[in-house]
Design an enzyme around this catalytic site. Structure first.
Site, PDB file in Angstrom:
ATOM      1  N   LYS A   3     -24.851  34.109  30.179  1.00 12.12           N
ATOM      2  CA  LYS A   3     -24.864  32.819  30.879  1.00 12.12           C
ATOM      3  C   LYS A   3     -26.197  32.617  31.611  1.00 12.12           C
ATOM      4  CE  LYS A   3     -21.860  30.143  34.024  1.00 12.12           C
ATOM      5  NZ  LYS A   3     -20.682  30.193  34.896  1.00 12.12           N
ATOM      6  N   SER A  19     -14.296  29.362  36.352  1.00 12.82           N
ATOM      7  CA  SER A  19     -15.343  29.096  35.374  1.00 12.82           C
ATOM      8  C   SER A  19     -15.434  30.014  34.177  1.00 12.82           C
ATOM      9  CB  SER A  19     -16.706  29.085  36.079  1.00 12.82           C
ATOM     10  OG  SER A  19     -16.783  27.950  36.922  1.00 12.82           O
ATOM     11  N   SER A  66     -17.522  26.384  34.383  1.00 10.89           N
ATOM     12  CA  SER A  66     -18.920  26.184  34.117  1.00 10.89           C
ATOM     13  C   SER A  66     -19.477  27.079  33.001  1.00 10.89           C
ATOM     14  CB  SER A  66     -19.739  26.390  35.388  1.00 10.89           C
ATOM     15  OG  SER A  66     -19.570  27.697  35.853  1.00 10.89           O
TER      16      SER A  66
END
Lengths: 471, 478
Positions: free
Chosen positions: B77, B176, B152
């Site tokens: 990420k 997330s 997210s």
């Protein structure tokens, strides 16, 4: 002009004497090329996290113990949020609700006790370096993250003199306990002053004005005096003092408004979620307390009380931690405080009193050996001075050197008698004269004996001998 | 054999047994990434990916000793720092930033031999539940590109589902990892708070953030979690709790599950309820017990979460100021303008919204009513939940109320988006570990997720329960 009472409070910051910074392992050292004592943590890089420096906590506790504070059993660190380029994370890790130390204070020479509100630990910001118009301002983060203690006094001081004395005693304690070096010219100690005045007899305090940018002891005095006058002027002219923060300009000798209460910032303090609350076990506090050295106030009592030194000598010794520590070391080895202080005063201080770095280049061991040998009449006055100089310059042992260079020769009673006998037999006329004018001739005999013994004879013994022998 | 369908452990085995080369594996994934470009899940493919793969093959050729996961490719990420690589947090404000150090989790993965293929898309500064708010553009659901992948960690989840890597890393502050995992039909775990070091994770909400793996199966998840967990001297909030082989659990014949009344109330009319009902029925048939409990403060989860997370975020994001390593506004004339203009131009709308909210709840006059109160409620909620674990092995609840929603459908009211977190924030607020496993299909055959929660630091039990249910759902016998 009416009679006014002055109320002064101080907020003092001191950089702690740790090897590394408060929340990372970068070097804590003044100077250095810009941005060389930095890492992702103190520069506020994304993803970086603080890790508390245990030594910084210990030194804060130590400072609290020196000033008689209560040490909290749990301490919390909070974020003080504001924007300024020298603050890399846009927040300073500080303490608010649960500081490490609370209360305590300092006793002035007059006996008046100035209370402290708290001592807490926080990190310093970096430094802004203003260059030319074209370059702009540069930021050096070397100082960012350096551990500071903030010591806040209660508004107990009533004159610039009291403020200076308080500041001086605070500084002394920190230096003696090896907590901070407090070099004001290096920013090692900084002071903000709060001043208010009120008419004599008025119960409520007047409006408090905060003053910043005060960078020396002299500036503290000047700033307070100026501010008191400025406030008096306002009140005398029927005005009211505005609650504000003023910037002191020591060159111009005046202060100017920085920001008023209305402009004051909301720091949005909250406990730092990256640092869990710190537990301070009582055993740790006691351990630190046991290892505290005697502080200046306590040393003064000891020197004047137990050792019977004069105020003058005491103040001299206490004027520098180095002198006092050296004195203590010597007295431990040779328990004649008065002799030691005389030597330190006359010989040691004369060599270093004008130096910036007060380095005592003779060991306590050597100095005490010299004093002992002299007092035991094993060496002469002259030789003792030579020996002292030699020990200052070179890495030798005083006793060994005295022996090998022939300074040290213990005169036995027999030897002395023999020599005194020689002097008598060599000076028949003097012996005759002695019978009529002993006072005139005695110095001659003593001189002769001293010559033969290279000054090693005890003049009282000689006096006695000649007096008896030639009666 | 399609190499890209394989998980972490399987791939490692194949490579180490010389049945396939690391280069082959990486090339296959790179091909997929290219083929599924439209997903916009991978925002950067590292230039050195192939050369790193070749290095692994050299080692194997020379019969050198291999690390446990040597050669396994992962995508990371965009808010986790890899030294020398950009880390942008999907923000145009961060386009100049190159990470000067490895996050601890990256270091640990490196030490295990993992190689990094690239960066995964995300919502800007991890604030969002749809990965629609990224400076790199919208990310798409791997199974239906007209829908969001969740957020997210949308890119991380989509990448796993589309077989763009063996596994990925994401971060979870309010759901997330789990919500996107649920939307893409993959496995995602938020470990116990403090289990995994946050050093090198660009902070959103310091007391809620955790890094976790998104994977194709549970064994991979357990293995990756084991590797990245552990006390870190760089992170004071990381825990000393012993890290075990989380996959070495003793599976029980039956388990006792806790069901929350307040959750039941919330899902009683939702369209996906039949899926969850059927799972509970099957578990009951196997002999499992169900205990019903009430969490009085359950409905306060979202307000608590949005007060605490925005407060911490507003402080954490202060350092992004236009002065250093962020993009400075071209129009700034002095320091104040540098701050104001750079931040206004650099941050997206949602980020600004949360920064403002956070400043408000911390401000003088409101601190007690909001932040302080939320903190107290957090304690109370934590007590309520952890007490439940005294009478059951694990708590079960849906990950999300429904399947992935259409891109753009929750645009008008930010609060609509915040409701995505309704079932996930409780684990962040209380610090307990939570995993989302695929548990069935909803409308249009889109995946749904089931959450399993246990008490703090009981990841081994968590994997045991999750595996039990997973096996049941897959039709195998436990």
């Amino acid at each position: 002009m009416k009679d006014y009472e002055v109320t002064i409070g101080l907020e003092v910051h001191a950089e702690l004497k740790t090897n590394t910074k408060c929340f990372c392992s970068c070097k804590n050292e003044f100077g250095g090329e810009p941005n060389t004592h930095c890492c992702p943590v103190c520069v506020g890089m994304p993803g970086a996290l603080p890790v508390i420096n245990k030594k910084a906590v210990e030194l804060t506790i130590k400072a609290g113990l020196c000033m008689g504070c209560d040490i909290n059993d749990i301490a919390v660190f909070e974020r003080k949020n504001y924007f300024y380029p020298d603050l890399s994370k846009a927040y300073q890790i500080s303490q608010l609700v649960r500081p490490i130390c609370l209360h305590g204070g300092v006793k002035l020479d007059s006996g008046k006790f100035i209370r402290l509100n708290r001592i807490h630990l926080e990190e310093d910001a970096g430094k802004l370096v203003h260059k030319s118009e074209t370059i702009g301002t540069l930021i050096d983060y070397n100082r960012g993250g350096v551990p500071l203690i903030e010591m806040v006094s209660e508004p107990d001081m009533s004159s610039p003199e009291e403020a200076l004395e308080f500041l001086g005693k605070l500084r002394e304690n920190l230096i003696y306990a090896d907590i901070a070096e407090c070099k004001m010219q290096e920013g090692g100690m900084r002071c903000d002053v709060n001043v208010s005045i009120r008419e004599k007899g008025q119960k409520e305090y007047g409006t408090k004005v905060e003053m910043k940018n005060i960078n020396s002891f002299k500036a503290v005095e000047r700033a307070i005096k100026f501010e008191v006058e400025r406030q008096k002027d306002i009140l005398e002219n029927g005005g009211t003092v505005r609650q504000e923060t003023r910037r002191w300009d020591d060159v111009l000798g005046e202060s100017s408004s920085m920001r008023s209460k209305e402009d004051s910032k909301d720091y949005r303090y909250f406990p730092d979620p990256d640092i869990l609350a710190i537990e301070i076990p009582r055993e740790n506090v006691e351990k630190i307390r046991k290892e505290l050295p005697l502080l200046p106030a306590e040393r003064k009592e000891k020197y004047m009380g137990e050792f019977g030194l004069s105020l003058y000598d005491t103040n001299l010794l206490l004027s520098e931690k180095v002198y006092s520590n050296f004195f203590d070391e010597c007295v431990k080895l040779y328990n004649k405080p008065k002799s030691v202080v005389n030597w330190i005063q006359s010989q040691v201080l004369s060599l270093i009193k004008d130096e910036e770095e007060k380095e005592i280049k003779i060991s306590a061991s050597n100095l005490t050996k010299i004093i002992e040998m002299l007092e035991k009449k094993e060496i002469s006055q002259q030789d003792s001075r030579t020996l002292f100089a030699k020990c200052w310059e070179e890495d030798i042992d005083a006793k060994e050197f005295a022996k090998s260079s022939g300074m040290l020769s213990t005169l036995s009673e027999n030897e002395l008698e023999k020599i005194m006998g020689e002097v008598i037999s060599e000076n028949p006329k003097a012996c005759e004269d002695f019978k009529t004018t002993p006072d005139k001739v005695m110095p001659f005999f003593i001189g002769q004996v001293m010559k033969k013994t290279k000054g090693k004879a005890n003049s009282e013994v000689v006096r006695k001998y000649f007096t008896e022998k030639l009666k | 054999m399609d190499l890209t369908k394989l998980g972490v452990l399987e791939t490692a085995k194949l490579i180490h047994e010389k049945k396939v080369s690391c280069e082959e594996v990486v090339k296959a994934y790179l091909k997929n990434i290219e083929a599924r470009k439209s997903l916009n899940a991978v925002i950067e493919v590292f230039e050195d990916a192939l050369s790193e793969a070749k290095k692994v093959d050299e080692k194997i050729k020379n019969n050198e000793p291999l690390k446990e996961l040597e050669g396994v490719p992962m995508i990371i990420k965009d808010n986790i720092l890899i030294k020398g690589k950009k880390a942008g947090c999907a923000s145009k404000f961060m386009q100049n930033f190159v990470a000067p150090y490895d996050a601890t989790v990256i270091k640990k993965l490196r030490d295990a031999g993992v190689i990094f293929l690239g960066r995964a898309n995300m919502d800007e500064f991890a604030m969002g539940s749809s990965t629609e708010k990224s400076c790199y553009g919208i990310c798409h659901n791997a199974l239906d590109e007209s829908r969001v992948p969740g957020g997210s960690s949308g890119g991380s989840a989509s990448a796993v589902a589309a077989n763009l890597a063996c596994a990925t890393l994401g971060s979870d502050t309010g759901g997330s990892i789990r919500q996107p995992a649920s939307y893409n039909g993959v496995y995602g775990i938020k470990p116990t708070y403090g289990r995994v070091s946050r050093f090198g994770l660009i902070a959103f909400a310091s007391s809620l953030d955790q890094i976790g793996p998104l994977t194709k199966n549970l064994e991979d998840s357990a293995k990756l979690l084991e590797i990245i967990s552990g006390k870190d001297s760089n992170d004071m909030t990381s825990s000393k709790e012993k890290v075990e082989d989380f996959s070495k659990f003793d599976m029980k014949k039956t388990y006792k599950f806790g069901i929350c009344d307040e959750v039941e109330e919330k899902i009683k009319n939702i369209v996906t309820k039949p899926v969850y009902d059927s799972i509970m029925k099957r578990l009951e048939e196997k002999g499992c017990e169900f205990v019903h409990f009430s969490i009085k403060d359950f409905n306060l989860c979202l307000p608590i979460y949005y007060v605490l997370s925005t407060a911490e975020a507003t402080s954490n994001l202060g350092r992004f100021d236009g002065v250093k390593y962020t993009v400075r506004s071209a129009n700034a004339k002095d320091v104040n303008e540098i701050y104001l203009k750079s931040r206004s131009e650099g941050f997206g709308e949602e980020v600004k919204r949360r920064i403002l909210l956070g400043s408000y709840v911390l401000s003088s006059g409101y601190f007690d009513a909001y932040y302080n109160k939320a903190k107290k409620l957090q304690q109370r909620l934590t007590k309520q939940l952890t007490e439940v674990f005294n009478s059951c092995d694990a708590v079960l609840l849906p990950t999300t109320p429904n399947v992935a929603f259409k891109i753009g459908s929750k645009g008008d009211n930010p609060v609509d988006m915040y409701l995505e977190d309704i079932f996930t924030t409780i684990a962040n607020i209380t610090g307990v570990p939570a995993i989302s496993i695929p548990c069935g299909k909803g409308e249009n055959d889109l995946p749904l997720g089931l959450q399993v929660l246990t008490n703090k630091f009981e990841e081994k039990k968590l994997y045991s329960v999750a595996s039990y249910i997973d096996a049941l759902l897959k039709g195998e016998n436990a």
